[in-house]
Scaffold this motif. Structure first.
Motif, short mmCIF file in Angstrom:
data_model
loop_
_atom_site.label_atom_id
_atom_site.label_comp_id
_atom_site.label_asym_id
_atom_site.label_seq_id
_atom_site.Cartn_x
_atom_site.Cartn_y
_atom_site.Cartn_z
N GLY A 292 -8.97 -1.15 -2.23
CA GLY A 292 -9.17 -0.11 -1.23
C GLY A 292 -10.49 -0.28 -0.51
N SER A 293 -10.79 0.71 0.31
CA SER A 293 -12.04 0.66 1.07
C SER A 293 -13.22 1.15 0.25
CB SER A 293 -11.90 1.52 2.33
OG SER A 293 -11.80 2.89 1.96
N THR B 219 -6.88 -6.37 7.63
CA THR B 219 -6.32 -5.10 7.20
C THR B 219 -5.79 -4.30 8.38
OG1 THR B 219 -7.86 -5.02 5.34
CG2 THR B 219 -6.84 -2.94 5.98
N LEU C 162 0.00 5.43 2.47
CA LEU C 162 0.30 4.02 2.66
C LEU C 162 1.80 3.81 2.86
CD1 LEU C 162 -1.20 1.28 2.77
CD2 LEU C 162 -0.61 0.99 0.38
N ALA D 46 -5.47 1.28 5.62
CA ALA D 46 -6.43 1.38 4.52
C ALA D 46 -6.51 2.81 3.99
CB ALA D 46 -7.81 0.92 4.97
N THR E 122 -4.95 -1.02 0.23
CA THR E 122 -4.87 -1.45 1.62
C THR E 122 -3.60 -2.27 1.83
OG1 THR E 122 -6.09 -3.47 1.14
CG2 THR E 122 -7.37 -1.59 1.93
#
Length: 169
Positions: free
Chosen positions: A90-91, A154, A21, A157, A162
């Motif tokens: 998050g995902s 987004t 990230l 991710a 994210t």
């Protein structure tokens, strides 16, 4: 033993998410600045400090937004503004890591364009109680004047966190 393995695995993947990230936020910020016709040299010169703040506050869960304000020196209002709100849900997929560069470029085309005599600043927004990171001081946002925010979803991710995007036009 399975609990220890899970704890190690969780810490490893979360650390990997932080690095992913952080690195992609640098690339995204650089792209936004460059595509607006302004040199990203200042970002790159200050990146070590900015990255330390991002990594520290992602690790502690205090980072909630990264803002790029474009402005004319001495102005009290932004000519353009970008925000990258951070989410910690998050995902939900451990090995999910992506950056949508094409979508980002489409958004840049829709956003307010600062004039070439503008400069910029990067602001990291962190919640109260955050760990101290050298090089950061409290500041206020510039006025957004007649600019209106457009939340765009987004753009980066991972399985643990994210970065969304809001641009102002």
């Amino acid at each position: 033993m399975a609990t220890q393995t899970y704890a190690y695995s969780r810490a490893f993947t979360q650390a990997h998410s932080i690095v992913f990230l952080s690195d992609n936020l640098r690339n995204t910020l650089r792209e936004v600045i460059r595509e607006n016709g302004i040199s990203p040299d200042k970002l790159m010169q200050d990146w070590e400090t900015i990255q330390q703040g991002i990594k520290t506050w992602l690790q502690s869960g205090h980072l909630n937004n990264i803002v790029v304000e474009f402005f004319r020196p001495g102005a009290s209002a932004s000519s353009a503004r970008w925000e990258f709100p951070i989410g910690y849900a998050g995902s939900g997929v451990d090995d999910d890591m992506w950056l949508d560069k094409n979508y980002l470029r489409q958004l840049i085309g829709k956003s307010a364009r600062p004039s070439t005599d503008c400069t910029y600043r990067i602001i990291l927004c962190a919640n109260t109680g955050r760990p101290y990171v050298e090089g950061f001081v409290d500041c206020s946002f510039l006025s957004t004047g007649n600019l209106a925010a457009r939340q765009a979803g987004t753009v980066i991710a991972t399985g643990h966190m994210t970065a969304a995007v809001t641009y102002w036009r």
